[in-house]
Design an enzyme around this catalytic site. Sequence first.
Site, PDB file in Angstrom:
ATOM      1  N   GLN A 196     -81.909  61.306  47.305  1.00  0.00           N
ATOM      2  CA  GLN A 196     -80.295  61.453  47.846  1.00  0.00           C
ATOM      3  C   GLN A 196     -79.853  61.508  47.550  1.00  0.00           C
ATOM      4  O   GLN A 196     -78.512  61.535  46.325  1.00  0.00           O
ATOM      5  CB  GLN A 196     -80.302  59.958  48.465  1.00  0.00           C
ATOM      6  CG  GLN A 196     -79.191  60.147  49.879  1.00  0.00           C
ATOM      7  CD  GLN A 196     -78.872  59.101  50.835  1.00  0.00           C
ATOM      8  OE1 GLN A 196     -79.346  58.228  50.230  1.00  0.00           O
ATOM      9  NE2 GLN A 196     -77.885  59.061  51.049  1.00  0.00           N
ATOM     10  N   GLY A 197     -78.875  63.446  47.108  1.00  0.00           N
ATOM     11  CA  GLY A 197     -77.923  64.158  46.265  1.00  0.00           C
ATOM     12  C   GLY A 197     -76.908  63.829  47.323  1.00  0.00           C
ATOM     13  O   GLY A 197     -76.486  64.929  47.254  1.00  0.00           O
ATOM     14  N   TYR A 198     -76.725  62.680  46.961  1.00  0.00           N
ATOM     15  CA  TYR A 198     -75.014  62.541  48.063  1.00  0.00           C
ATOM     16  C   TYR A 198     -73.537  61.774  47.568  1.00  0.00           C
ATOM     17  O   TYR A 198     -72.959  63.050  47.026  1.00  0.00           O
ATOM     18  CB  TYR A 198     -75.060  61.672  49.621  1.00  0.00           C
ATOM     19  CG  TYR A 198     -76.087  62.162  50.862  1.00  0.00           C
ATOM     20  CD1 TYR A 198     -76.986  62.956  50.073  1.00  0.00           C
ATOM     21  CD2 TYR A 198     -75.762  61.380  52.059  1.00  0.00           C
ATOM     22  CE1 TYR A 198     -77.443  62.802  51.685  1.00  0.00           C
ATOM     23  CE2 TYR A 198     -76.213  61.890  53.256  1.00  0.00           C
ATOM     24  CZ  TYR A 198     -77.422  63.088  53.027  1.00  0.00           C
ATOM     25  OH  TYR A 198     -77.606  63.437  54.140  1.00  0.00           O
ATOM     26  N   SER A 199     -73.371  61.235  47.129  1.00  0.00           N
ATOM     27  CA  SER A 199     -72.279  60.622  46.263  1.00  0.00           C
ATOM     28  C   SER A 199     -72.088  61.553  44.853  1.00  0.00           C
ATOM     29  O   SER A 199     -72.885  61.765  44.430  1.00  0.00           O
ATOM     30  CB  SER A 199     -72.279  59.235  46.020  1.00  0.00           C
ATOM     31  OG  SER A 199     -72.891  58.095  47.336  1.00  0.00           O
ATOM     32  N   SER A 205     -80.090  57.011  43.347  1.00  0.00           N
ATOM     33  CA  SER A 205     -81.299  56.235  43.597  1.00  0.00           C
ATOM     34  C   SER A 205     -82.389  56.676  42.848  1.00  0.00           C
ATOM     35  O   SER A 205     -82.919  57.380  43.871  1.00  0.00           O
ATOM     36  CB  SER A 205     -81.126  55.360  44.262  1.00  0.00           C
ATOM     37  OG  SER A 205     -80.254  54.522  45.137  1.00  0.00           O
ATOM     38  N   GLU A 237     -80.603  56.607  57.240  1.00  0.00           N
ATOM     39  CA  GLU A 237     -80.710  54.836  56.806  1.00  0.00           C
ATOM     40  C   GLU A 237     -80.441  54.056  57.201  1.00  0.00           C
ATOM     41  O   GLU A 237     -80.839  52.987  56.409  1.00  0.00           O
ATOM     42  CB  GLU A 237     -79.390  56.329  55.576  1.00  0.00           C
ATOM     43  CG  GLU A 237     -79.400  55.566  54.486  1.00  0.00           C
ATOM     44  CD  GLU A 237     -78.809  55.713  53.267  1.00  0.00           C
ATOM     45  OE1 GLU A 237     -77.868  57.192  53.496  1.00  0.00           O
ATOM     46  OE2 GLU A 237     -78.748  54.930  52.155  1.00  0.00           O
ATOM     47  N   GLU A 271     -67.011  48.106  55.309  1.00  0.00           N
ATOM     48  CA  GLU A 271     -65.580  48.777  55.344  1.00  0.00           C
ATOM     49  C   GLU A 271     -65.322  50.349  56.652  1.00  0.00           C
ATOM     50  O   GLU A 271     -65.545  50.006  57.128  1.00  0.00           O
ATOM     51  CB  GLU A 271     -64.444  48.783  54.356  1.00  0.00           C
ATOM     52  CG  GLU A 271     -64.257  47.066  54.097  1.00  0.00           C
ATOM     53  CD  GLU A 271     -65.087  47.205  52.689  1.00  0.00           C
ATOM     54  OE1 GLU A 271     -65.988  48.280  52.575  1.00  0.00           O
ATOM     55  OE2 GLU A 271     -65.238  45.865  52.009  1.00  0.00           O
TER      56      GLU A 271
HETATM   57  C1  LIG Z   1     -77.117  49.920  45.501  1.00  0.00           C
HETATM   58  C2  LIG Z   1     -76.702  51.375  46.028  1.00  0.00           C
HETATM   59  C3  LIG Z   1     -77.737  52.404  45.843  1.00  0.00           C
HETATM   60  C4  LIG Z   1     -77.348  53.593  46.293  1.00  0.00           C
HETATM   61  N1  LIG Z   1     -78.029  55.151  46.636  1.00  0.00           N
HETATM   62  C5  LIG Z   1     -77.448  56.367  46.898  1.00  0.00           C
HETATM   63  C6  LIG Z   1     -78.659  57.359  46.849  1.00  0.00           C
HETATM   64  O1  LIG Z   1     -79.299  57.161  46.624  1.00  0.00           O
HETATM   65  N2  LIG Z   1     -77.417  58.473  46.985  1.00  0.00           N
HETATM   66  C7  LIG Z   1     -76.519  58.561  47.079  1.00  0.00           C
HETATM   67  O2  LIG Z   1     -75.762  59.730  46.762  1.00  0.00           O
HETATM   68  N3  LIG Z   1     -75.771  57.536  46.571  1.00  0.00           N
HETATM   69  C8  LIG Z   1     -75.810  56.041  46.569  1.00  0.00           C
HETATM   70  N4  LIG Z   1     -74.974  55.605  46.461  1.00  0.00           N
HETATM   71  C9  LIG Z   1     -73.696  55.040  46.546  1.00  0.00           C
HETATM   72  C10 LIG Z   1     -72.770  54.350  48.374  1.00  0.00           C
HETATM   73  O3  LIG Z   1     -73.150  55.298  49.260  1.00  0.00           O
HETATM   74  C11 LIG Z   1     -71.761  54.196  47.300  1.00  0.00           C
HETATM   75  O4  LIG Z   1     -71.317  53.537  46.417  1.00  0.00           O
HETATM   76  C12 LIG Z   1     -70.729  54.586  48.721  1.00  0.00           C
HETATM   77  O5  LIG Z   1     -70.615  54.846  50.058  1.00  0.00           O
HETATM   78  C13 LIG Z   1     -69.045  53.663  48.673  1.00  0.00           C
HETATM   79  O6  LIG Z   1     -68.833  54.618  47.518  1.00  0.00           O
HETATM   80  P1  LIG Z   1     -68.087  54.743  46.339  1.00  0.00           P
HETATM   81  O7  LIG Z   1     -69.490  53.260  45.181  1.00  0.00           O
HETATM   82  O8  LIG Z   1     -67.440  55.210  45.646  1.00  0.00           O
HETATM   83  O9  LIG Z   1     -66.803  53.451  46.938  1.00  0.00           O
HETATM   84  P2  LIG Z   1     -65.921  53.701  47.136  1.00  0.00           P
HETATM   85  O10 LIG Z   1     -65.810  54.657  48.542  1.00  0.00           O
HETATM   86  O11 LIG Z   1     -64.634  54.135  46.267  1.00  0.00           O
HETATM   87  O12 LIG Z   1     -65.092  52.455  47.836  1.00  0.00           O
HETATM   88  C14 LIG Z   1     -64.621  51.928  46.957  1.00  0.00           C
HETATM   89  C15 LIG Z   1     -64.174  50.321  48.224  1.00  0.00           C
HETATM   90  O13 LIG Z   1     -62.672  50.835  49.036  1.00  0.00           O
HETATM   91  C16 LIG Z   1     -62.929  50.146  50.153  1.00  0.00           C
HETATM   92  N5  LIG Z   1     -62.682  52.208  51.168  1.00  0.00           N
HETATM   93  C17 LIG Z   1     -62.768  53.171  51.063  1.00  0.00           C
HETATM   94  N6  LIG Z   1     -62.602  53.563  51.987  1.00  0.00           N
HETATM   95  C18 LIG Z   1     -61.863  52.918  52.887  1.00  0.00           C
HETATM   96  C19 LIG Z   1     -61.825  53.305  54.336  1.00  0.00           C
HETATM   97  N7  LIG Z   1     -61.174  53.973  55.311  1.00  0.00           N
HETATM   98  N8  LIG Z   1     -61.478  51.451  54.731  1.00  0.00           N
HETATM   99  C20 LIG Z   1     -61.463  51.385  54.306  1.00  0.00           C
HETATM  100  N9  LIG Z   1     -62.400  50.423  52.943  1.00  0.00           N
HETATM  101  C21 LIG Z   1     -62.201  51.419  52.671  1.00  0.00           C
HETATM  102  C22 LIG Z   1     -64.900  50.842  50.173  1.00  0.00           C
HETATM  103  O14 LIG Z   1     -65.182  50.038  51.215  1.00  0.00           O
HETATM  104  C23 LIG Z   1     -64.965  49.436  49.008  1.00  0.00           C
HETATM  105  O15 LIG Z   1     -64.654  48.372  49.247  1.00  0.00           O
HETATM  106  C24 LIG Z   1     -75.575  53.688  46.362  1.00  0.00           C
HETATM  107  C25 LIG Z   1     -74.923  52.601  46.304  1.00  0.00           C
HETATM  108  C26 LIG Z   1     -75.400  51.464  46.171  1.00  0.00           C
HETATM  109  C27 LIG Z   1     -74.192  50.144  45.470  1.00  0.00           C
END
Ligand SMILES: Cc1cc2nc3c(=O)[nH]c(=O)nc-3n(C[C@H](O)[C@H](O)[C@H](O)COP(=O)(O)OP(=O)(O)OC[C@H]3O[C@@H](n4cnc5c(N)ncnc54)[C@H](O)[C@@H]3O)c2cc1C
Lengths: 377, 401
Positions: B135-138, B170, B252, B384
């Site tokens: 999954q190429g999202y983040s 992942s 998902e 969150e």
């Molecule tokens: C085990 C694991 C597997 C994953 N697998 C994949 C994958 O296969 N493909 C993929 O594309 N991504 C994957 N991800 C990425 C995941 O989707 C992101 O980590 C997640 O969406 C959070 O983004 P971030 O890490 O940039 O945190 P940030 O967005 O920077 O968040 C930091 C903190 O701020 C909080 N926050 C942010 N915005 C708000 C808001 N509006 N209100 C309140 N709080 C807020 C968050 O909840 C968090 O606590 C994976 C992540 C993990 C941990």
Amino acid sequence: MAVLTEEQTMLRDAAKGWASESAPVGALRKLRDSKSKQTFDPAAWAEMGQMGWAGVIVPETYDGSAFGYLGLGLILEETGRTLAASPLLSTAMIAASALQLGGSDAQKQAWLSKIATGEAVATLAVDEGAHHAPARTALSATQSGAGYVLNGTKTLVLDGEAADLLIVAARTSGAPGDTNGVTLFLVAGDAAGVTRSHLSLIDSRGAAKIAFDGVEVGADAVLGEVDKGWAVLEPTLDRAYAGLAAEMLGSASAAFDITLDYLKTRTQFGQVIGTFQALQHRAAKWFTDLETTRSCVEAALEALDAGADSRALASLAKAKASELVHLASNEMVQMHGGIGMTDAHDAGLYMKRARVTEALFGGASFHRDRYARLMGF
Amino acid sequence: MADFGGTDLDAFRADTRAWLEANYPKSLNAPMGEDEAPWGGRKMVWKNPDAKLWLDRMAERGWTAPMWPKEYGGGGLSKAQNKVLEQELRRLKARPALMSFGVWMLGPVLLEYATEEQKQRFLPAIVRGETRWCQGYSEPGAGSDLASLQTKCEDKGDHYLINGQKVWTSYADQADWIFCLVRTDTSKKHEGISFVLFDMTSPGVEARPIKLISGSSPFCETFFDNVKVAKEQLVGKLNGGWDIAKRLLQYERQNISASGFGGGGGLSLVEAAKKELGVDGEGRIADGDFRARLAAHSMDAHAFMLTVRRAEAESKQGSGPSAAVSIIKYAAAKMNQERTELLVEALGLQGLGWEGDGFSADELAAPRAMLRAKGNSIEGGTSEVNLNVVAKRVLGLLDHQ
Ligand SMILES: Cc1cc2nc3c(=O)[nH]c(=O)nc-3n(C[C@H](O)[C@H](O)[C@H](O)COP(=O)(O)OP(=O)(O)OC[C@H]3O[C@@H](n4cnc5c(N)ncnc54)[C@H](O)[C@@H]3O)c2cc1C
Ligand SMILES: Cc1cc2nc3c(=O)[nH]c(=O)nc-3n(C[C@H](O)[C@H](O)[C@H](O)COP(=O)(O)OP(=O)(O)OC[C@H]3O[C@@H](n4cnc5c(N)ncnc54)[C@H](O)[C@@H]3O)c2cc1C
């Protein structure tokens, strides 16, 4: 922050500067990645010894600075901030306490100076099961001629592999569960019949499991009185609880500072994430818990300095600190999002250390129960 | 054939049971190691050949994607039949035949949004476990705020050209193909995103593993340097990818929560607590404080399970994932984190081992599972953000900022 004397402030500042420059979190990472079985870096410990930190609670007659428990607590807090690996807790706090509380002149003469100058590492060997339960001591010490023979196993001994001196809780009478019948012995770390094996723990520091197989000691090895070791062991453990709580407070404070910084810099949705109330309130609550825990830790250390009954305060401090590091390390990861889950980030090191310190010398359950008993309910 | 007719369903159950009993390899009854997870794909190394046999047999009937239409390799089962199949699999304590982002996430949106050619090309290979997807999202700057993603996709006439970086992908290093969100219009945020599929062996794709706090490395940073992608690998409309992206995220979350995250080693929480904390005269866990917290957790977990069941029953009437899915993902993450924490706590020192002597394999698995579980409230959208969605979409509360 307790109202500190000028000397205490200087001590704290020195500790803060040294920990951040000479023992930052990266040092623990390095220790881990070197796959070393050492639970601390001997060079860093030598520096701490030179700065006099191993002798903070030791009287001047034995080369210490008699600066008291609050003073040592300040250093432990600062080393806790950077997760600095050192035998400060095992040696300078716990073993030095036991020797002062129960040691004969000869025993103090033999060990306190060496401890105060950082020449000797010493530790308390107490727990035998998966959970802290000092009264359940079962390791047997049977009389043999003028001395004793020790048989049994201690499950988790801090810095046990490096220790020159083991202070061992043994049973000379009664049954596990009785506080009567426990006796403390001084045993050389390399005594015949002592087998020390390394436990690789999640916090990358590890500990030792120590087996005692027919270990012979003389009558002069008894610390305090035969069967009445509890009178020394319990107040020693109170010092362990309070000292460890100070270290935990430091770790939780650092986790908080790092996270607060992240909340102020990480941007999502076009704004720094610290503007989201969902995170603001939790940061504020976390801060509240930090402050209330600080009060408990300082009160416990001050009570020790004042020679007051510090049992309830020590359990209060350890229970609150256990809850605090739990909250702090979880929040640190969660508020960092994905980056907090990576090994390259320090959040994981704080989380793993938190789990070990939570369990060490009794978790929150143990201390809540002890607190309730001490309070009479 | 009527789906709900008792006799038909009974006959289906009898057939299914007989088939499963005849075809589930006995050698798979042993606990499944982490390195045995049947993700399939070109790089899969089958430790136990019977696991591959099991996949092939299940795929043959379309039962790795039981409810997909038969023309795309699926099982063509009704909801009621699928439920029977699940029950029968559980009865056998069968290992999953296939674990697959393709089945869980990509397939459902392809069924909804893809062209006939795309469905024919990609779906059967997913069912058979031949193509493993990531999954190429983040991206580094686009996590919770996914729509701010920057990976650039330019129209070069006969193909697209992709440049940029993804993160937290992942298993990108194990995957064969990626479903990827890219920016095709920089002048708009949500309406400038497209959904493309491409082979991870395309020139210019590089995946570097990132190590997790639990010690394993399922994550990657994924880099795209002038990656050429055929135009027929765009799914849906150009600049219309955001709707697909959101739909996929619903699947998902649904799948993450339906599986309840699982894991945590083979130890029973209650048995571990009794062993390490001792029992009182009546056989209760001796530590009253721990026992009370374990009871509270067990009741929460029970309530959670009942809620999942109720949501399933209710969704039979409606169609597609409901808004309740958001609270289920949030609650599932919390449950799994609590459970793995309680196990570590119950084990005491025995729950703090990292490796080596002094600990059993199950004991060593416990802290790693606890650490891994911390990601449950981050992956697939953080707790969150999920709560924000519930507050706004379900409760109708307005945005404060
Ligand atoms: C085990 C694991 C597997 C994953 N697998 C994949 C994958 O296969 N493909 C993929 O594309 N991504 C994957 N991800 C990425 C995941 O989707 C992101 O980590 C997640 O969406 C959070 O983004 P971030 O890490 O940039 O945190 P940030 O967005 O920077 O968040 C930091 C903190 O701020 C909080 N926050 C942010 N915005 C708000 C808001 N509006 N209100 C309140 N709080 C807020 C968050 O909840 C968090 O606590 C994976 C992540 C993990 C941990
Ligand atoms: C027992 C009692 C004694 C009191 N005594 C006094 C007194 O002596 N003198 C006096 O002046 N007042 C007094 N108050 C009033 C009290 O100060 C107000 O009730 C309080 O400030 C909340 O205001 P409100 O009731 O208008 O609630 P609102 O402000 O309408 O709040 C309703 C809810 O919204 C939440 N909320 C509001 N703003 C925000 C925000 N920005 N972010 C997140 N949540 C928010 C609140 O926390 C609350 O849960 C008293 C109240 C009580 C209950």
